[in-house]
Design a protein around this motif. Structure first.
Motif, short mmCIF file in Angstrom:
data_model
loop_
_atom_site.label_atom_id
_atom_site.label_comp_id
_atom_site.label_asym_id
_atom_site.label_seq_id
_atom_site.Cartn_x
_atom_site.Cartn_y
_atom_site.Cartn_z
N SER A 15 17.82 -21.18 9.49
CA SER A 15 18.50 -22.19 10.30
C SER A 15 18.07 -23.60 9.89
O SER A 15 18.88 -24.52 9.86
N VAL A 18 20.05 -24.50 6.89
CA VAL A 18 21.43 -24.84 7.25
C VAL A 18 21.51 -26.31 7.66
O VAL A 18 22.39 -27.05 7.22
N VAL A 19 20.58 -26.75 8.48
CA VAL A 19 20.57 -28.14 8.95
C VAL A 19 20.27 -29.09 7.80
O VAL A 19 20.91 -30.13 7.64
N ALA A 22 23.40 -29.39 5.44
CA ALA A 22 24.70 -29.48 6.11
C ALA A 22 25.58 -30.63 5.63
O ALA A 22 26.80 -30.56 5.77
N SER A 23 24.99 -31.67 5.07
CA SER A 23 25.78 -32.83 4.65
C SER A 23 25.20 -33.41 3.37
O SER A 23 23.98 -33.49 3.22
N VAL A 30 21.95 -34.82 11.53
CA VAL A 30 22.49 -33.46 11.68
C VAL A 30 21.80 -32.79 12.85
O VAL A 30 20.57 -32.73 12.91
N GLY A 32 21.41 -29.31 15.07
CA GLY A 32 21.64 -27.88 15.18
C GLY A 32 22.32 -27.58 16.50
O GLY A 32 22.03 -28.23 17.52
N LEU A 107 26.60 -35.15 12.71
CA LEU A 107 27.24 -33.87 12.41
C LEU A 107 26.53 -32.77 13.17
O LEU A 107 25.30 -32.70 13.16
N GLU A 108 27.29 -31.91 13.82
CA GLU A 108 26.74 -30.76 14.52
C GLU A 108 27.06 -29.49 13.72
O GLU A 108 28.20 -29.31 13.30
N VAL A 109 26.05 -28.65 13.52
CA VAL A 109 26.25 -27.42 12.76
C VAL A 109 25.70 -26.23 13.55
O VAL A 109 24.63 -26.32 14.15
N PRO A 110 26.44 -25.13 13.55
CA PRO A 110 25.96 -23.95 14.27
C PRO A 110 24.74 -23.35 13.58
O PRO A 110 24.69 -23.28 12.35
N ILE A 111 23.79 -22.95 14.40
CA ILE A 111 22.58 -22.29 13.89
C ILE A 111 22.30 -21.06 14.74
O ILE A 111 22.86 -20.89 15.81
#
Length: 150
Positions: A15, A18-19, A22-23, A30, A32, A107-111
């Protein structure tokens, strides 16, 4: 940029990656985004997070999905320029509001998170003091930003 990870054992290394990735824009903050139901968060956590998300979204003028997730990627120079003064959990809310007001991309990203059993859980979050500090910080930040015309 720097990645912050809460020390409660919720965030697997995957996770954090991922963060981090992410960009491609190093200026992007960013956040999570946890799926608290899917990942088995206690009901009190889900309630507190929903309240926080509602009010921060209202003040930010955009929907925010997980304003209290402790897994984030901060653009260091941009974050320092925000001159956030809050400490602890309130810092997370203040930075999001100030970053959006300053035009920093968010930016929001699913974790995925892993909630340990009640016996294994250790938190420094204080159920009365910390929410009160967060609310106070959000109110001060919103007033400050409005007085500055942002």
């Amino acid at each position: 940029m720097i990645v912050s990870v809460d020390a409660d054992g919720q965030h697997p290394g995957d996770s954090a990656r991922v963060v981090l990735e992410a960009s491609d824009d190093p200026r992007t903050l960013v956040l999570g985004v946890r799926d608290l139901v899917r990942d088995g968060a206690p009901r009190s956590n889900r309630f507190g997070n929903a309240v926080s998300n509602f009010f921060l979204s209202l003040f930010a003028g955009r929907t925010l999905l997980d304003t209290q997730c402790g897994l984030r990627r901060y653009p260091v120079a941009e974050t320092l320029r925000l001159a956030a003064g809050a400490q602890g959990y309130a810092f997370e809310a203040e930075v999001v509001l100030r970053a959006l007001a300053a035009g920093i991309p968010v930016l929001e990203v699913p974790i995925v998170v892993a909630y340990p059993s009640a016996e294994e859980t250790h938190t420094h979050f204080r159920s009365v003091r910390d929410p009160a500090r967060i609310v106070g910080t959000v109110v001060r930040t919103v007033l400050d930003l409005r007085l500055r015309g942002k």
